[in-house]
Design an enzyme around this catalytic site. Structure first.
Site, short mmCIF file in Angstrom:
data_model
loop_
_atom_site.label_atom_id
_atom_site.label_comp_id
_atom_site.label_asym_id
_atom_site.label_seq_id
_atom_site.Cartn_x
_atom_site.Cartn_y
_atom_site.Cartn_z
N HIS A 66 37.16 -25.13 -18.84
CA HIS A 66 38.19 -25.00 -19.85
C HIS A 66 38.06 -25.96 -21.04
CE1 HIS A 66 37.60 -29.57 -19.19
NE2 HIS A 66 37.84 -30.53 -20.45
N ASP A 111 35.95 -25.57 -12.15
CA ASP A 111 35.98 -26.34 -13.54
C ASP A 111 34.60 -26.00 -14.02
OD1 ASP A 111 37.07 -26.79 -16.28
OD2 ASP A 111 36.94 -28.33 -16.08
#
Length: 253
Positions: A66, A111
């Site tokens: 992210h 992630d």
């Protein structure tokens, strides 16, 4: 490390399946001994710190996927302690980005991101890679591990230019899942920690270190309070991704 801007958060949150704070900082920690964590990396956009990261070989940095949601092009700084001083640090451009294929900006699942640097890193006392797990497995609940970063020192507070660190305790996965819910927390992919100190706004992508091994990647936490027990800090479990990592970087450690 700078506090993630409200604009960045505002652009991230509508795309998420839940409201979570993107981590960036250490609360109730202490300044690390300079260069005692030579694997630590500052991931930067336009020469401003946006995320942590860590060197896992002489060519690859691991961080959170992210971190690129609003900064598709990043550089990395190795060998730093005080981000205002550059005498011991080296900046590298990124040759290629390897985001986990299942990651989307709608959640923090998968992630994890590998950055292949423009050239091999010349290792020295200030720049060294850290081991990652050799096989899949969970860290025992109650284990004392550590985190570090250049982020804010309190919720909505000022950043630290110098690397901060603190110890944390690994929590039981069932307890983590109960607090976050099954949609947001995946016990196969994630783990969480809590103690008197913890991450805050500015440490995404940094490592959770147990012993001399990086076992987790800082991912997300409570949107309203750094180091919250109600919604504890969550880390991507590196050992769950070993086949994918090896496919990209080959043999490691």
């Amino acid at each position: 490390m700078i506090i993630i801007s409200l604009l960045l958060l505002a652009s991230l949150l509508p795309h998420l399946t839940f409201t979570a704070r993107v981590n960036v900082g250490i609360v109730n920690g202490s300044e690390a001994k300079p260069h005692s964590r030579p694997y630590m990396v500052s991931v930067q956009s336009k020469e401003h710190h946006i995320c942590g990261g860590f060197l896992i070989s002489d060519r690859f940095v691991m961080t959170a996927a992210h971190c690129r949601n609003n900064s598709p092009i990043v550089t990395v700084v190795l060998g730093a302690h005080d981000l205002k001083k550059s005498e011991n640090s080296v900046r590298f451009t990124v040759h290629s980005y390897h985001q986990h294929p299942n990651y989307t900006n709608k959640s923090f699942h998968d992630d994890i991101l590998l950055l292949k640097l423009e050239k091999n890193v010349k290792l020295n006392d200030n720049i060294k890679w850290i081991s990652i797990p050799a096989e899949e497995g969970d860290i025992e609940a109650g284990s004392v591990c550590s985190i570090a970063g250049w982020g804010s020192l309190i919720t909505n507070g000022t950043r630290s230019d110098r690397l901060m660190e603190t110890n944390v305790k690994v929590m039981n996965n069932t307890e983590c899942e109960h607090k976050w819910g099954k949609n947001d927390f995946s016990s196969s992919q994630m783990m969480c920690v809590h103690d008197k100190g913890g991450s805050c706004d500015g440490d995404s992508g940094g490592p959770l270190v147990c012993g001399d091994t990086a076992v987790g990647v800082t991912s997300f936490g409570d949107p309203d309070l750094c180091n919250s027990l109600k919604l504890p800090e969550v880390y991507i479990k590196i050992s769950a991704y070993l086949p994918w990592i090896k496919k990209i970087i080959g043999n490691f450690n």
